[in-house]
Every structure is written in C-alpha cells, then in structure tokens.
Design an enzyme around this catalytic site. Structure first.
Site, PDB file in Angstrom:
ATOM      1  N   ASP A 349       1.932  -5.302 -10.126  1.00  0.00           N
ATOM      2  CA  ASP A 349       1.011  -4.639  -9.317  1.00  0.00           C
ATOM      3  C   ASP A 349       0.818  -3.236  -9.661  1.00  0.00           C
ATOM      4  OD1 ASP A 349      -0.778  -4.677  -6.871  1.00  0.00           O
ATOM      5  OD2 ASP A 349       0.524  -2.963  -6.357  1.00  0.00           O
ATOM      6  N   GLU A 386      -1.022  -5.421 -14.035  1.00  0.00           N
ATOM      7  CA  GLU A 386      -2.419  -4.998 -13.340  1.00  0.00           C
ATOM      8  C   GLU A 386      -2.598  -3.661 -13.950  1.00  0.00           C
ATOM      9  OE1 GLU A 386      -4.447  -5.080  -9.127  1.00  0.00           O
ATOM     10  OE2 GLU A 386      -2.590  -4.190  -9.148  1.00  0.00           O
TER      11      GLU A 386
END
Length: 711
Positions: A349, A386
C-alpha cells in the site's frame, strides 16, 4: 496489583531475533529502543494484574532478557522510561503500556482513547504538551507470547506471473453472508478455507487471492471518537500478528490463518496479502501511544528538521523509509509471513512512500525497497507496488525498479475512458492492451509486471461503475466529502438502480466489455471479489468504515449474477487455455513463422492502422491481431507454447459499425469465440466466418475471434 521487579529472576538472553520467543523453559524477550533509559517487561494476567520485570541487558540498542517459567499464551507489554521531548519528537512515557512491534499475536482493542494519549490535556508549555500520567493498562491491546509453528501451510503453487489472475477480497466480507459456510465460520479465515468457497474460486479460475490487510489493526482515533470502525484494515498496529477479528475462535488466529493458506495451496491458489508499511494506527502527534511512538518515535516515523511529525500518506504519520529500525521491521515481518505463515506475495500500500528516504524525492533504489528485493526469501515472492502516495508528485506508475510489479492506474483510467466514450482516440488503449511497454519496457520489466485492473476495493464496484455518475458516500458519516470525485464512470442515463430494461442491458454489456478487456489484455489481470456476481455498494466509492451488507458479498442468485458469473468464467478459462493472450514478453514486431508480425493493429476496413489513424481523436473502434504461431508464453519447464492466432475487436461507439475481417493470408476462417453482446459471452455466430468477410459489431461491444493454426 503490581509485583516489584526484584521478585522475578531474569537471565540475559540474546538480542536477536526481536520479539517474544519461548526457549529454555521460559520466554526470551527483546525490544529495540536506543533512547530508552529503562525498559520494563509487563506480564499481564487475565484478572488484569501486572508483573513488571526490568530488562537490564542492552545490546546494539536492544533491551533483552530471558524470563524463566513464562509460557505461551502469556499477555504482555512494555513500559519505556526515557526522554519525553515532544519538540524533538521523543515521546517515551512509562505510563503507557506498549504493544511489542514484533508480537505474533495481539489481544484486545483500544477501549479508552483518552487513556492511551501520551500527553495531558491543557495548555502547552514551552517544550510542548505535558506528559500524561494516566495509566493505559486495561484500555489498550496487549501482546501475546506465541509458540512457533502450527498447521502445515502446504506446498507453494509458485504460479508463473504470466498465468496469474488476481482476485482481491476482504476476509470478512467475502463469506459473511455465504449460505454454505457454517454460521460460526462466516467472515473468518476458516470461512475462506471452506470447501464451498474454494470450489467457487476454482470454478471461477482465479490463481491468486489478494487479501485486504490481515495485519492486526486498530481503528483510527477519528473513528474511535465517532463510534465507527475501520473495516478495510488500513490502520496497522502489529506487522507480525494476523488480525484477531478474523478468527472463528479467540486466540486461534495464527493457526486458522495457516489452515486457510493450506486450503488455498492445496487447490493451487496463491495467497497474496495487502501490507501497509507506510503508516500505523497511531496517527499524528495528537494520536494515541500504543506501540511505536512510545519506544523511539523518530526511529519509526518521519519527522522534519524541527522534530515535527511529517505526513506524506494522508494518515497522520509516515514510516521513515531510511531508518534502519524500519528497514529491519519491514523485512523481518515480510520474511515471517512468507515463511512461517506461507504467504506467496505482497501488495504494498502507498509503496511510493517506501522509496522516499527522509521524505524526499522518490528513489527506486532506496534502502528499504532494495532490502526487500535483495532478500533471498522475498525475491521469490510476488512483489506488487501501489505506486503512489499523498504527495504532489507521488504518482510513480512505471518508476519502480525491475523486480517490482505495479498496480497500473493508467490502465484503469484508459479502459474506463474508452468504454464511456471519453478516450480521445485509441492510441493509449493500444499500449494498455499490449502490456504497457511505454511504462515498463525501459526498466527491464515484463508485461506481467503491469497489474491491470479496472476497479479495486477503493472505488466503485464494476456494477456501480456503469450505474453512477457520482459517489454516494453519505453512510460514511463525512457528508459525502470522502472518496474520489475522479470516477470516470457513467450511469447511462439514470443515477443508480432502474427498472429501464434498455439501460440495464447496456450497463451489463459495458461491464462485460471492461471485464473482457481486462482479462484479454497482456499483463496480469486483477479484479474485485463480487464483480463476477454483479455486486453493488449503492454508489459508495469509499466504504472503508462500513462493516455491513453494503460491503459484504451477496451470494443470492439472480439472473444477472448468474450470467455475469458465467461470462467471467468463460473469459478466465479462455485466457488460461490461450498462451498467446498472456504472453510473458512484449510484442516487438518480430516476424513469426507465418511471415506476419507478432502484433498488427487494424481499422474497421481490415487495413493496418496508419499514423493519421492513431492521431484520430474520434476513433472508437480498434482491431488487435495477435499471431499465435510464435507465442512467447512457456510451459513451467520453459518450452515455448504455440497457439492459435486471435483477432480482438473493440467498439465503443454508440452506433453499430461494419468490420471487415482480414484476408486469406491471415487464415481461411475466423471463429467467433467471445461476444459481449450476449449475457454469458456465447457468440451469436454459430459457423466460422470466411476470411475477408464483413460483420457488424453492435454498439459498445467486444468480439474475440480465433484463427485456428494449421498444424
């Protein structure tokens, strides 16, 4: 009651590995803090009583000791005596019981936010807020001593990336309403391991589940004060502990997680987990002191030159990517999940923050990113970034180093824009269909390192993407201010649900168009659990705090859900059986055994695209010819796989269009194989179509034709 420290014998033990480890008839504890003046181990019994044991050994900035007689299952925490200097970022406070950053299990939750605050209410002095003297014991989570091992996690499938189809799901939401899963197992790791669930995944054809965060997490202060909760889990507290809320039986989360992994591995399915090594649940300087902040805040969190916490995540704090403490924590955590818990890969993330030493410019070769890719264990895992963060220049799609795959946000936007008629031509679409060589080829990467997706957990579901022009997040309690406004969606004439059959038909066809585009593009496809069952969130594009049927997958069979499921299965299995549609190398114009290039782009008249055609902003139709005679896909043993050739036709126009099939030099016949104008993808043409013939594509439709190879 607190037992005096001198009543418990403590042996020296060793500093590494960090954490709590049963050995030699007791437990060896080790925790890092270079600024601490004293560290107390606190053993907490079920009645809430506490034994404080001072750790007197300090090696390399690690406080350690072996405590005889302590058994697995013992709850514990640490109290750190040291500098409390908010102006310099140091916030040691022995009144706050701290979770072990290396705890394998975490019990309980934050029940009293005010008790967990490290600072006192009232006016600030010249050195910042005064230290709170409220004891947090009884109001905060506790670490739990855990024995290593457990159920065997099975043999890792090691599915080649080019064969991978990723299925993003939430552990609780996926089975919370599953009728075939026993009620006590719904929403748990064991629910995900249930044979009915595994059978669904196998019949669907996905090769990997990507679990939303399963690290132990705690609700953010803003949610705690509002009486709400974090459903998605992007608020980590412990990077080694599986989240206890997904266990069917208290205290069994480690064993149940391993059992779930074993069930997936037995079915040949990999387990990827979404990891959040960019911030923690402690929030900004006004947040609680639960763990990291109380040991040595500047060793864990990014601070500016004046000692103030810096935030480039939008979550209140940011892990300091250049800190040796963080690098060790992250790599130790990843290895633990990959080895002890059997995980096959990780989605990182806000991974751009991990490449910003001291919060500065992005460096693909930063110490943390390099430590991950150079680790001999982690190098064999799937590593997916990401590639963005909350900074002004944080969008780094295509900028990671050669071992990283990336969520390709440009793919998402391009495909959405094309099918809603906002693309402005087809030039960018061609790059996305063929593996995004413009983004990845220059960094020595392969097309499968483009993780292609049309939607993910944080946004509209596939159904909502074709049903809403605007977000509808009122249920989140933030007056619809949260969530992105850049949805690139289209409601096709009515906002939300409608009884208009014409609108419903075009919505379903558009969803099939995007799903087929995703699964037929070169690269690694990822889609969201429930999209194949026509799931809706009522237009909510940021349902992070809704733990209810809004976010739970609805397993009720309807005509629409059955046809969408049949369509998804058809396309996924077609991809699996067709090596040319999932090639591991970029197309490069090489000549194939047929004498034609490996890839040809075609106009509706059957002729090859020219430079003016690529510049035509009004073009809404594109043909993609893939010559399968020299496919670059390989067997698991490394042998090249030959395949049929394929013609993919995409038409985003509002009116039908006549398309001329290529001439006999491309093959004698073309066999329609997939047609998005039918609910399950079954082509309307029953017989093969002769080369050079003309067919009519309906409005907003996709057609895949096979040109059988001549053996």
């Amino acid at each position: 009651m607190v037992t005096p420290p001198h009543e418990t014998q403590v042996l020296a033990g060793r500093p590494f590995p960090l954490g709590a480890h049963p050995e030699a008839g007791g437990v060896r504890f080790a925790v890092a803090s270079t600024v601490a003046e004293r560290v107390e181990l606190c053993l907490v019994d079920d009645d809430g009583s506490e034994r404080r044991i001072e750790l007197t050994e300090r090696t390399f900035g690690v406080w350690h000791g072996l405590v005889p007689g302590v058994l697995p299952g013992q709850k514990y925490g640490f109290r750190v005596h040291g500098p409390y200097e908010p102006k310099t970022g140091l916030r040691c406070n022995p009144h706050k019981l701290l979770v072990d950053p290396y705890a394998r299990r975490i019990s309980g939750s934050l029940t009293d936010l005010d008790a967990a605050l490290g600072y006192a209410d009232g006016p600030e002095g010249p050195d910042g807020p005064e230290m709170s003297t409220v004891d947090s014991l009884g109001s905060v989570p506790l670490s739990v001593v855990t024995s290593p091992g457990g159920p065997d996690t099975g043999t890792k499938p090691e599915v080649p990336f080019e064969e991978t189809v990723v299925y993003e799901l939430h552990v609780k939401g996926f089975t919370a309403q599953h009728p075939d899963v026993p009620e006590q197992l719904r929403g748990t790791y064991l629910g995900l391991a249930h044979p009915a669930v595994v059978e669904h995944l196998l019949r669907l054809g996905v090769t990997a589940v990507e679990l939303l965060p399963v690290h132990a997490f705690s609700d953010e202060p803003s949610l705690v004060r509002a009486g709400r909760q974090n459903y998605w889990g992007y608020s980590p507290l412990g990077y080694f502990a599986p989240h206890a809320g997904y266990a069917s039986e208290p205290g069994r989360e480690v064993e149940e997680f391993r059992t779930m992994v074993a069930a997936m591995h037995a079915a040949g399915i990999e387990v990827l987990i979404d990891v959040v090594y960019n911030h923690t649940c402690e929030g900004g300087p006004d947040g609680p002191t639960l763990s990291f902040r109380g040991y040595e805040a500047p060793a864990y969190y990014l601070h500016d030159e004046d000692g103030h916490m810096a935030d480039i995540t939008g979550c209140g704090n940011t892990l300091e990517a250049s800190s040796p403490t963080v690098i060790r924590l992250v790599t130790d955590s990843l290895r633990y999940w990959a080895t002890e818990l059997g995980v096959d890969g990780f989605r990182f993330d806000l991974a751009s923050t991990m490449g910003r030493p001291n919060g500065g410019a992005f460096d693909r070769d930063s110490a943390l990113l390099t430590a991950i890719t150079n680790d001999p264990v982690l190098a064999r895992c799937k590593l997916i970034a990401e590639p963005w963060d909350a900074t002004g220049e944080g969008y780094k799609v295509g900028d990671f180093a050669s071992q990283w795959a990336e969520w390709n946000g440009i793919y998402r936007d391009t495909v959405r824009d094309f099918w809603r008629g906002h693309a402005g031509g087809v030039d960018d679409l061609a790059y996305r269909l063929s593996g995004s060589s413009d983004l990845y080829d220059h960094t020595l990467r392969r097309p499968w390192q483009s993780i292609n997706f049309v939607n993910a957990h944080d946004g509209f579901t596939l159904r909502d993407l074709v049903s809403y022009d605007h977000k509808h997040n009122e249920a989140n309690g933030e007056e619809n201010r949260d969530g992105t406004d850049d949805n690139r969606s289209w409601n096709h004439g009515v906002e939300g649900e409608t009884d208009d059959t014409e609108i419903r038909d075009v919505r379903e066809r558009q969803a099939r168009n995007m799903l087929a585009t995703l699964l037929l593009s070169t690269g690694t496809p990822m889609f969201v659990a429930g999209d194949e069952r026509w799931r809706t969130q009522g237009g909510n594009n940021n349902a992070y705090c809704l733990d209810d049927p809004t976010t739970w997958l609805d397993w009720t069979d309807t005509e629409e859900s059955e046809s969408m499921l049949a369509f998804a299965r058809r396309v996924i299995h077609l991809r699996a059986k067709s090596p040319a549609l999932r090639q591991a190398q970029f197309f490069d114009g090489r000549t194939t055994p047929t004498g034609r290039p490996d890839l040809i782009w075609l106009r509706p008249d059957g002729q090859e695209m020219t430079e003016p055609d690529w510049l035509d902003q009004d073009r809404r139709t594109l043909g993609m010819w893939i010559d399968g005679s020299n496919s670059q896909s390989r067997t698991r043993e490394g042998e090249l796989l030959a395949d049929h050739s394929w013609l993919l036709l995409l038409h985003a126009g509002a009116e039908p269009v006549d398309v001329a099939l290529p001439g006999p030099e491309f093959g004698a016949t073309f066999r329609p194989t997939l047609d998005t104008s039918s609910p399950d993808g079954e082509p309307v043409w029953e017989a093969p179509l002769p080369a050079g013939s003309t067919l009519t594509l309906g409005p907003r439709s996709l057609l895949l034709l096979k040109a059988p190879r001549e053996d």
